[in-house]
Write a protein that holds these residues in place. Structure first.
Motif, short mmCIF file in Angstrom:
data_model
loop_
_atom_site.label_atom_id
_atom_site.label_comp_id
_atom_site.label_asym_id
_atom_site.label_seq_id
_atom_site.Cartn_x
_atom_site.Cartn_y
_atom_site.Cartn_z
N THR B 96 3.90 -12.00 -12.23
CA THR B 96 4.20 -10.69 -11.69
C THR B 96 5.41 -10.12 -12.40
O THR B 96 6.42 -10.81 -12.59
CB THR B 96 4.48 -10.80 -10.18
OG1 THR B 96 3.43 -11.55 -9.59
CG2 THR B 96 4.53 -9.44 -9.53
N VAL B 97 5.27 -8.89 -12.86
CA VAL B 97 6.32 -8.25 -13.63
C VAL B 97 6.73 -6.98 -12.90
O VAL B 97 5.87 -6.20 -12.51
CB VAL B 97 5.79 -7.90 -15.04
CG1 VAL B 97 6.72 -6.99 -15.78
CG2 VAL B 97 5.53 -9.16 -15.83
N GLU B 493 -12.54 -13.71 -12.74
CA GLU B 493 -12.77 -13.19 -11.38
C GLU B 493 -11.70 -12.21 -10.93
O GLU B 493 -12.00 -11.12 -10.45
CB GLU B 493 -12.79 -14.40 -10.43
CG GLU B 493 -13.29 -14.12 -9.03
CD GLU B 493 -14.81 -14.13 -8.96
OE1 GLU B 493 -15.34 -13.56 -8.01
OE2 GLU B 493 -15.46 -14.70 -9.87
N ALA B 494 -10.44 -12.59 -11.10
CA ALA B 494 -9.32 -11.79 -10.59
C ALA B 494 -9.29 -10.40 -11.21
O ALA B 494 -8.71 -9.47 -10.65
CB ALA B 494 -8.01 -12.52 -10.87
N PRO B 517 -1.74 -4.98 -6.21
CA PRO B 517 -2.19 -4.31 -4.97
C PRO B 517 -1.04 -4.19 -3.98
O PRO B 517 -0.09 -4.97 -4.02
CB PRO B 517 -3.29 -5.25 -4.45
CG PRO B 517 -3.14 -6.53 -5.19
CD PRO B 517 -2.41 -6.24 -6.47
N ASP B 518 -1.14 -3.19 -3.11
CA ASP B 518 -0.03 -2.88 -2.19
C ASP B 518 0.28 -4.04 -1.25
O ASP B 518 1.42 -4.22 -0.84
CB ASP B 518 -0.37 -1.63 -1.37
CG ASP B 518 -0.47 -0.42 -2.27
OD1 ASP B 518 0.16 -0.47 -3.36
OD2 ASP B 518 -1.16 0.53 -1.92
N ASP B 519 -0.78 -4.79 -0.87
CA ASP B 519 -0.55 -5.83 0.13
C ASP B 519 0.14 -7.06 -0.45
O ASP B 519 0.45 -7.99 0.27
CB ASP B 519 -1.88 -6.23 0.79
CG ASP B 519 -2.91 -6.64 -0.23
OD1 ASP B 519 -2.69 -6.34 -1.42
OD2 ASP B 519 -3.93 -7.24 0.14
N LEU B 520 0.37 -7.06 -1.75
CA LEU B 520 1.03 -8.21 -2.35
C LEU B 520 2.48 -8.25 -1.86
O LEU B 520 3.15 -7.23 -1.75
CB LEU B 520 1.00 -8.08 -3.88
CG LEU B 520 1.27 -9.37 -4.65
CD1 LEU B 520 0.04 -10.28 -4.60
CD2 LEU B 520 1.63 -9.06 -6.09
N PRO B 525 7.43 -2.13 -6.68
CA PRO B 525 6.16 -1.98 -7.37
C PRO B 525 6.09 -2.92 -8.58
O PRO B 525 7.08 -3.06 -9.30
CB PRO B 525 6.14 -0.52 -7.81
CG PRO B 525 7.26 0.14 -7.12
CD PRO B 525 8.19 -0.89 -6.61
N SER B 526 4.95 -3.54 -8.79
CA SER B 526 4.87 -4.54 -9.84
C SER B 526 3.55 -4.46 -10.58
O SER B 526 2.59 -3.83 -10.12
CB SER B 526 4.97 -5.95 -9.26
OG SER B 526 6.14 -6.08 -8.53
#
Lengths: 173, 534
Positions: B96-97, B493-494, B517-520, B525-526
């Motif tokens: 995640t960046v 898949e992802a 996605p927002d729910d992460l 924001p990433s």
């Protein structure tokens, strides 16, 4: 009576801790050189080990001329004390080996001389010098046409005309 | 083996001959094998020399030969080439960046860099599993906030731009820092002059809101300042001497890329002053002398005209990219992918509005070496400054149909091009890679995979392009003749989601970037960056 030639007047006995070697070339010239200059040569090192085992030192006879031998000694003197990866892979410290541009200038000689030096280096087991010579010979023929290569290498075209035009005589790798 | 008695053959033992031939490239080696029977047999029967030929077939370059024994290098080579042929990556990693503007996460050869804080930049040198190259990750803190930055492909120099705000003339000013990538210290070879404090250059700019593109090539670096209202400016310096080499301020200048040691490509949407008014790629010579006259056209060697008619400049964009820059790269692993002699040059023409339809993208793919071969020798040459019509260079080019618009740069690495976004076939999201390497194409034609090769004569004119034929191909030009090999592969898949995915390419990694996605569970924001490593 063979003449004795000293490679370098400054390398008189006693100045350094290094002992002296007597090398005899094929044209019967005697050349005195410090032992640690020639330690790059596996062949000479093995001879020296032999001396130490038997406690007897004698002249080392070499099958090439003093002209070639002096060239090799010049190379070894230049890299005296340097670690070159090819010659001593275990002892070389990590990092760069010294710039080898000097080799290019040193080997800017005609083809026949280059062939003599590479043979001498091979006999003396000096891998770094064999490598530099091989690179210099390769530089001479790189990018040349087949005909130009024959000229430089001094080889004759001994393919039959059929072979020459068949794809199998071409190396595709 | 019956060797003729001759000077070269008197070099027996054989290992000396092999040693000499081992320094040759595949082409010279092949010619050498044709000189006589003796040498032919040596080349045919020596495994180390066959390896040179095999490398050439797969479009690779020898690395450090001392690193691995020959049999190991041969098996690494065969696994590597098979994996790339089938696009079968070995490892899938994700991270995640933080999202800090589009230009703040970028790829420089095999180095991925993104800012992790106001003053911090994270660097990741991507690994290669099949070439056994270790990945390295490190972070550097700078004493100022970098507005934008770029790293040279040999990972030695980093150029950081610091925004200084308005100066006394109410102009935006920037300071340029030339630093060592490793230490973060000022680069020892960087220019020092009276005006520069701590190896910094400083200059004024008219615009206030700017986009930036920085590129480094050898002794030169260029910065494009792009502003929607005020137009754009390209400035090229020699970073070792501090000389200002080139400066354009025209509004129709859109993008640039270095071609070779002495030439730069500049994309222009219109050329009001020239006889060809449409979009084109101009090739300028870098002379090594400091520029006296702004917008001096005497260094313009050639204009490559694109087969597109004039459109309103505010509606279109012309973008060139070509990376990595042709400069010596430290070779890691047993062999390397980047070819310093040749690489793709991608020219993309994007039309924002056309008859109320969605955005159209025309992608021209050509080779740097082929552009170089079209250039006049020097200013005394008759062809100097001439305009080259499309018909004269389309043989060296391929016009691709509907490609997705570019997102990040770096859709090309060496002779490969990846579609900037995945394509969807029957509900499966796929990455599409085009390989333009001439020898790899030639080997593919000789193999069962020949169907994947697009030859010059193969019909390729998607309907969407035909529709614009009258307007966009005023001279009935074809889609170019450069052959390529196309490979499609389903993404993991992802990545089989609806969200936007951007694809990039480096030596041994396919990089897929998607918005998180927002729910992460993250604070800001990433992006999620997927690394598909070979």
């Amino acid at each position: 009576m063979p003449t004795i030639v000293s490679v370098d007047d400054s390398t008189v006995p006693g100045e350094g801790s290094s002992r002296l070697l007597l090398l005899v070339s094929s044209d019967n010239k005697h050349i005195v050189v410090e032992e640690d200059i020639m330690s790059r040569s596996r062949f000479i090192s093995k001879q020296v080990e032999g001396f130490e085992a038997t406690s007897q030192r004698h002249a080392i006879l070499l099958p090439f001329s003093s002209f070639v031998l002096n060239k090799v000694i010049e190379y070894c003197s230049h890299y005296r004390g340097y670690y070159l990866l090819e010659d001593d892979p275990d002892a070389a410290p990590p990092g760069r080996s010294p710039v080898r541009e000097w080799d290019q200038e040193f080997l800017d000689v005609d083809r026949n001389m280059l062939l003599r030096i590479i043979k001498a280096a091979h006999y003396l087991e000096i891998k770094s010098l064999v490598g530099s010579c091989a690179r210099a010979i390769a530089d001479m023929i790189r990018g040349k046409t087949t005909e130009e290569m024959r000229e430089i290498l001094g080889v004759e075209n001994d393919f039959t005309p059929e072979e020459e035009h068949s794809p199998s005589s071409k190396c595709t790798g | 083996m019956a060797l003729q008695p001759s000077p070269f053959h008197s070099l027996v033992p054989l290992e000396l001959i092999v040693c000499v031939l081992g320094f040759l490239d595949a082409k010279s080696l092949s010619r050498c094998a044709q000189t006589c029977r003796g040498l032919h047999a040596v080349v045919r029967d020596t495994k180390a020399l066959q390896y040179i030929g095999n490398l050439a077939i797969f479009g690779l370059h020898d690395g450090n030969p001392d690193l691995y024994p020959l049999h190991q290098r041969k098996s690494m080579l065969s696994r590597h080439s098979t994996a790339w042929k089938q696009l079968a990556w070995t490892h899938h990693d994700r991270m995640t960046v933080p999202l800090r503007g589009a230009s703040a996460c970028d790829l420089y050869g095999d180095l991925l860099a993104y800012s992790t804080g106001e003053r911090a930049i994270q660097f990741i040198r991507m690994p290669s599993i099949l070439r056994q190259v270790q990945g390295v990750q490190w972070e550097h803190q700078y004493e100022f906030e970098p507005f934008d930055f770029a790293v040279d492909p040999s990972c030695d120099l980093i150029i950081l731009v610091e925004a200084l705000g308005l100066n006394e003339y109410f102009r935006d000013a920037y300071r340029i820092h030339l630093r060592c990538l490793g230490s973060g210290e000022p680069h020892p070879l960087a220019a020092v002059s009276e005006e520069m404090t701590h190896h910094e250059l400083s200059f004024d700019l008219i615009e206030d809101e700017v986009g930036m593109d920085i590129q480094i090539h050898g002794d030169y670096f260029g910065i494009l300042f792009d502003d929607e209202d005020a137009g754009s400016e390209i400035v090229v310096w020699n970073w070792k001497t501090g000389n200002l080499e080139l400066k354009f301020t025209q509004s129709w200048v859109q993008s640039f890329a270095f071609l070779d040691e002495t030439h730069i490509l500049v994309a222009v949407t219109v050329s009001p002053t020239a006889s060809w008014t449409g979009p084109s790629v101009r090739v300028y010579q870098l002379t090594g002398a400091s520029l006296r006259d702004i917008n001096d056209e005497s260094t313009l060697c050639t204009t490559l005209a694109l087969p597109l008619t004039y459109a309103n400049p505010s509606d279109c964009q012309l973008i060139i990219h070509s990376r990595p820059q042709p400069r010596h790269q430290p070779v890691r692993g047993p062999f390397s992918i980047a070819d310093s002699e040749d690489r793709l040059v991608i020219i993309q023409y994007m039309l924002d509005r056309y008859d109320d339809e969605e955005r159209k993208v025309f992608t021209f793919v050509t080779r740097a070496k082929l552009i170089s071969s079209l250039l006049p020798m020097d200013a005394s040459c008759e062809r100097w400054g001439a305009i080259l019509p499309w018909d004269h260079w389309r043989h060296h080019t391929r016009l691709l149909g509907d490609t997705p618009p570019p997102r990040w740069m770096h859709h090309t690495h060496g002779m490969r091009y990846i579609f900037p976004a995945p394509l969807e076939f029957d509900g499966v999201v796929m990455a599409c890679i085009l390989d333009f390497h001439p020898i790899r194409i030639w080997t593919a034609i000789e193999s069962p995979e020949r169907d994947s090769v697009m030859l010059p004569e193969s019909a390729f004119a998607p309907e969407s392009l035909m529709k614009f034929k009258e307007r966009w191909y005023p001279r009935g030009a074809s889609n170019g003749q450069l052959p390529y090999r196309e490979t499609l592969v389903a993404l993991p898949e992802a990545l089989q989601t609806e969200g936007d995915v951007a694809l990039m390419l480096s030596s041994d990694t396919i990089i897929a970037i998607q918005e998180a996605p927002d729910d992460l569970d993250v604070n800001e924001p990433s992006y999620i960056v997927h690394l598909l490593t070979f």
